[in-house]
Design an enzyme around this catalytic site. Structure first.
Site, short mmCIF file in Angstrom:
data_model
loop_
_atom_site.label_atom_id
_atom_site.label_comp_id
_atom_site.label_asym_id
_atom_site.label_seq_id
_atom_site.Cartn_x
_atom_site.Cartn_y
_atom_site.Cartn_z
N CYS A 70 0.87 -1.16 -0.01
CA CYS A 70 0.03 0.09 -0.10
C CYS A 70 0.88 1.20 0.06
CB CYS A 70 -0.99 -0.08 1.03
SG CYS A 70 -0.08 -0.17 2.88
N HIS A 364 -1.35 1.19 7.16
CA HIS A 364 -1.83 1.23 5.93
C HIS A 364 -1.42 2.46 5.41
CE1 HIS A 364 -4.02 0.19 2.37
NE2 HIS A 364 -5.18 1.18 2.68
N ASN A 385 -7.63 5.05 -2.19
CA ASN A 385 -7.38 3.76 -1.40
C ASN A 385 -6.44 3.23 -2.52
OD1 ASN A 385 -6.63 1.83 0.16
ND2 ASN A 385 -8.73 1.63 1.09
#
Length: 449
Positions: A70, A364, A385
């Site tokens: 991520c 994250h 995201n």
């Protein structure tokens, strides 16, 4: 002396249970639907509508799939957005697999070098045990990606695409870590047997050759030069032959990575504000960029992010997406689950206490692309995201300002938005940053998928 739970204690607990109003209704709801569904608060969906006073259009979200990259996806997203706009290439992506390849071989070398340096310590030493627990992994932080790009450049995704081992990285990570633990133990023995530095270095390079072969077979051999061709949104064809990855970054991305500062919000007693911190054993490129964090108050961080958004530049940030989040709805809100009401228990903790007790830390990384400012104060934030376009609002999430306060820990800010005092604090502090222990929460890696 420790005291056991007695039958009298159990009887008291049972008697107290019956005194709580609504306990039977709560029991039925929780046992039938699970804790989170039973405590879900509809008001969050009402409050967090996808409307923002400041918003940057960034196109279709990328998808990291079953990998912990991520941090890499979100950082490359901040770099691809200007390319999309300048060259009119809709949904253009930079190769996450390319930076993944070089990150893994650099992390392998970083691990082996630290094993050599700590060979005088016993295997039971906490720092040695920390190294061997996870020799390398998918996770990382902003400065670590900068170190890779500064050394190896970047390429378009079309030139070096994803592979099965990039998108589902479990087997590759297990393979590499098995080999690195074996090799790490051998290097310790060589050092402790009195072998020369040259002999140890020669053996380490042989080990890295094996790592390179595993990565090349699993991910592909990264290009040294490539031809870049694309058709823009107007239908015009473009081509450039024989460009290197570093030339491509300089020409097409052109971001000055040195001018982007990692700021953190860690309201703990051991981290004064406006000081710069590094973390022992946190990094990937030996001889490359050091991870450096400037600790700011939460409102200082927000103000800088809003300034950056207003200028048209998105913001990479790190948070704990596991807390108070609804993945399918794409909502991040401290009020989305009311477990306190369901159980009649106070769960409240300060942000500092959460960090100090390992209740929460960054796991994250995503990208802030918008904010809704009402009466001069942010109320909610738009988030890009890297989980594809299925969850949330076609892949975008909405974060409440209260969730930002509790679970956002890191944001990368263009240095031009820092005040003169903060620039001075970062520049002076970076010369001799305060080094945190390897397991400090500010050394946590972003890896969630």
């Amino acid at each position: 002396m420790a005291k056991e739970i007695t039958n009298d204690d159990i009887a008291k607990f049972t008697s107290d249970l019956a005194k709580h109003p609504g306990v039977n209704i709560a029991s039925h709801a929780a046992q039938e639907n699970g804790i989170f569904k039973a405590s879900q608060n509809l008001q969050s969906q009402i409050d967090l509508t996808p409307n923002f006073s400041i918003e940057i259009d960034t196109g279709k979200p990328a998808d990291q799939k079953q990998s912990g990259r991520c941090w890499m996806f979100s950082a490359l997203n901040t770099m691809r957005h200007p390319v999309q706009k300048k060259y009119k290439i809709k949904d253009f992506e930079l190769s996450q697999n390319y930076t993944n390849f070089w990150d893994k071989i650099e992390k392998s070398n970083f691990f082996l070098e630290n094993v050599i340096a700590s060979s005088n310590k016993p295997l039971g030493d906490r720092k040695v045990a920390f190294l061997f627990t996870t020799p390398q992994q998918d996770g990382g932080q902003w400065d670590m990606l900068c170190g890779i790009i500064e050394k190896y450049g970047i390429v378009p995704k079309s030139v070096y695409p994803e592979t099965a081992n990039a998108t589902n990285s479990g087997a590759l990570n297990d393979t590499l870590n098995t080999l690195l633990r074996k090799d790490g133990l051998e290097l310790r023995r060589l050092v402790n047997d009195g072998k020369s530095k040259d002999e140890v270095e020669k053996r380490k390079n042989e080990m890295l050759n094996d790592v390179f072969r595993i990565l090349a077979i699993s991910l592909g051999v990264p290009p040294k030069k490539f031809d870049f061709e694309y058709t823009d949104d107007n239908g015009d064809y473009h081509r450039e032959d024989g460009i290197t990855p570093k030339e491509f970054f300089d020409k097409y991305v052109g971001m000055n990575l040195e001018e982007h500062v990692s700021t953190i919000n860690s309201p703990t007693d051991d981290k004064p504000y406006h000081k710069v911190f590094s973390v022992e054993y946190l990094g990937n490129v030996e001889g490359g960029r050091q991870v450096r964090h400037l600790n700011l108050k939460i409102d200082e961080m927000k103000d800088l992010i809003i300034k950056q958004l207003k200028s048209g530049e998105v913001v990479w940030f790190g948070s704990n997406v596991s807390k108070d989040s609804e993945r399918q709805l794409g909502l991040l809100d401290t009020n989305i689950y009311r477990r306190d009401e369901l159980f009649d228990v106070d769960f409240s903790m300060s942000k500092g206490d959460q960090l100090d007790s390992s209740e929460s830390m960054m796991n994250h990384a995503m990208v802030i692309t918008g904010v809704d400012v009402v009466n001069g104060k942010p109320t909610k934030w738009k988030i890009e995201n890297s989980w594809g376009d299925k969850p949330g609002f076609k892949g975008y999430f909405i974060m409440s300002d209260a969730w930002f306060d509790s679970f956002v820990y890191q944001a990368v800010i263009n240095k031009k938005f820092l005040s003169d005092d903060l620039k001075k604090a970062f520049d002076e502090g970076s010369k001799n940053p305060i080094e945190l222990l390897p397991w400090d929460p500010m050394g946590a890696l972003a890896f969630k998928y």
